[in-house]
Design a protein around this motif. Structure first.
Motif, short mmCIF file in Angstrom:
data_model
loop_
_atom_site.label_atom_id
_atom_site.label_comp_id
_atom_site.label_asym_id
_atom_site.label_seq_id
_atom_site.Cartn_x
_atom_site.Cartn_y
_atom_site.Cartn_z
N LEU A 21 -39.41 -15.63 -100.84
CA LEU A 21 -39.06 -16.88 -101.51
C LEU A 21 -40.17 -17.24 -102.49
O LEU A 21 -41.34 -16.95 -102.22
N GLU A 35 -44.19 -25.34 -98.90
CA GLU A 35 -43.50 -26.61 -98.63
C GLU A 35 -42.48 -26.36 -97.54
O GLU A 35 -41.65 -25.45 -97.67
N ASN A 36 -42.52 -27.14 -96.47
CA ASN A 36 -41.60 -26.95 -95.35
C ASN A 36 -40.94 -28.27 -94.98
O ASN A 36 -41.43 -29.34 -95.37
N PRO A 37 -39.84 -28.20 -94.23
CA PRO A 37 -39.15 -29.44 -93.84
C PRO A 37 -40.07 -30.34 -93.03
O PRO A 37 -40.97 -29.89 -92.33
N ARG A 38 -39.82 -31.63 -93.14
CA ARG A 38 -40.59 -32.61 -92.38
C ARG A 38 -39.75 -33.18 -91.24
O ARG A 38 -38.54 -33.31 -91.36
N MET A 39 -40.44 -33.54 -90.18
CA MET A 39 -39.77 -34.15 -89.03
C MET A 39 -39.90 -35.66 -89.06
O MET A 39 -41.01 -36.19 -89.14
N PHE A 71 -41.98 -40.48 -90.16
CA PHE A 71 -42.51 -39.13 -90.30
C PHE A 71 -43.58 -38.85 -89.24
O PHE A 71 -44.52 -39.62 -89.08
N MET A 102 -31.03 -34.10 -82.21
CA MET A 102 -31.70 -33.56 -83.39
C MET A 102 -30.67 -33.36 -84.49
O MET A 102 -29.61 -32.78 -84.25
N SER A 104 -30.26 -31.86 -88.36
CA SER A 104 -30.80 -31.12 -89.51
C SER A 104 -30.15 -31.67 -90.78
O SER A 104 -28.93 -31.77 -90.87
N ALA A 106 -30.47 -30.45 -94.28
CA ALA A 106 -31.10 -29.39 -95.07
C ALA A 106 -31.34 -29.80 -96.53
O ALA A 106 -32.35 -29.43 -97.12
N ASN A 109 -34.49 -31.58 -96.78
CA ASN A 109 -35.62 -30.93 -96.11
C ASN A 109 -36.17 -31.76 -94.96
O ASN A 109 -37.38 -31.90 -94.80
N ILE A 111 -35.71 -32.93 -90.66
CA ILE A 111 -35.14 -32.91 -89.31
C ILE A 111 -35.33 -34.32 -88.74
O ILE A 111 -36.45 -34.84 -88.75
N PHE A 113 -35.28 -36.36 -85.35
CA PHE A 113 -35.34 -36.05 -83.93
C PHE A 113 -35.49 -37.35 -83.14
O PHE A 113 -36.38 -38.14 -83.42
N GLU A 171 -27.00 -31.90 -80.93
CA GLU A 171 -27.47 -31.38 -82.21
C GLU A 171 -26.38 -31.49 -83.25
O GLU A 171 -25.19 -31.33 -82.95
N GLU A 173 -25.62 -31.13 -87.83
CA GLU A 173 -26.10 -30.84 -89.19
C GLU A 173 -25.36 -31.75 -90.15
O GLU A 173 -24.13 -31.86 -90.08
N ASN B 74 -37.53 -25.03 -96.46
CA ASN B 74 -36.77 -26.09 -97.11
C ASN B 74 -35.35 -25.60 -97.40
O ASN B 74 -35.14 -24.43 -97.73
N GLU B 76 -32.75 -25.32 -95.38
CA GLU B 76 -31.96 -24.73 -94.30
C GLU B 76 -31.99 -25.64 -93.08
O GLU B 76 -32.90 -26.43 -92.89
#
Lengths: 179, 179
Positions: A21, A35-39, A71, A102, A104, A106, A109, A111, A113, A171, A173, B74, B76
């Protein structure tokens, strides 16, 4: 968003070797920025069968009712984040019982919870991010004035499980809103 | 790590108005850079009662056995991340059945989240990040050669639940390793 956080040089979006990626890569120092998803972590907190909700004092969804959540921060566990957010937003102390749901999301970006738990005292007060805080009987939940779809999903699942005296872990989405 | 990702100016670590933790704030453009925990997502995937494990081809814990798992990306969902990681690391297709375990590891700012599922075919092959991939009967799990404490926690919970024919959702917090 295109500069290297490590050295300040203009970054390039390219796929690093061994990756699949595009990332923000620094041509000067080689730093790769991920950069990743935040909870977002919160809880359904009860006191004598009533559920704690906060009316949001901040955008987005200012004025709408929400579960205490926010967050997750570096250096804390998910349960610690839920307790902290409940204290910050609702001025309330919660004993976490178990993970509950939870969601998602997407396309943003994130989650979301949620734990379930019990207030340790009936004390609460609006924090800086809340206009007001209140306990709601299940039949007075302000369904038309909830903040987010994840909050609705969580509350619906909670109120389905509760009469059975047994809670699962749920869960879901959420796709982008359309129309 | 101290430059503004938005404009490249040297950033300052300070508590923004309305916040209560120091962030990397840009004195030139005002951008606030938030760092939050990352989610590592994977799964316990079975084929006819055997569990899929991968032997790591990369640091950390090179050469040790692990469940297929990796950083959620990000765009998904968590379940999509688990399926993708299983395909990338083990060359296997998994049907996700349910969330199974979550491990907070606050000192490294990570959440490890595991689903349980079934391989849709008995085909697997080591991906770039794996030295080998294999299916293990519960009594041949290489306990002494597992990669991470979260993987051990998840496998132990899985093998406790499995004989009862009913799986729960399990949560755990891992402190820093000492000694």
């Amino acid at each position: 968003m295109s500069f290297c956080i490590a050295c300040g040089a203009a970054g390039q979006h390219l796929i690093p070797p061994g990756d699949n990626l595009p990332r923000l890569v620094c041509p000067r120092c080689g730093h790769i920025h991920y950069e990743n998803p935040r909870m977002v972590v919160g809880c359904v907190a009860e006191w004598e069968g009533r559920i704690l909700l906060c009316r949001r004092a901040i955008a987005p969804r200012l004025g709408y009712w929400t579960l205490p959540a926010g967050f997750m921060e570096n250096g804390e566990s998910a349960a610690a984040a839920a307790r902290r957010e409940t204290q910050e937003e609702a001025g309330a102390l919660v004993r976490i019982d178990a993970p509950f749901a939870m969601v998602s999301i997407a396309h943003i970006n994130q989650i979301h919870f949620f734990y379930r738990g019990q207030l340790t005292t009936p004390d609460y007060a609006a924090g800086e991010e809340s206009l007001e805080v209140a306990l709601f009987h299940p039949d007075t939940i302000p369904w038309d004035d909830l903040s987010f779809r994840s909050v609705r999903y969580c509350l619906e699942a909670y109120l389905r499980d509760k009469p059975q005296g047994r809670f699962g872990f749920h869960e879901h989405e959420l796709p982008p809103l359309t129309g």
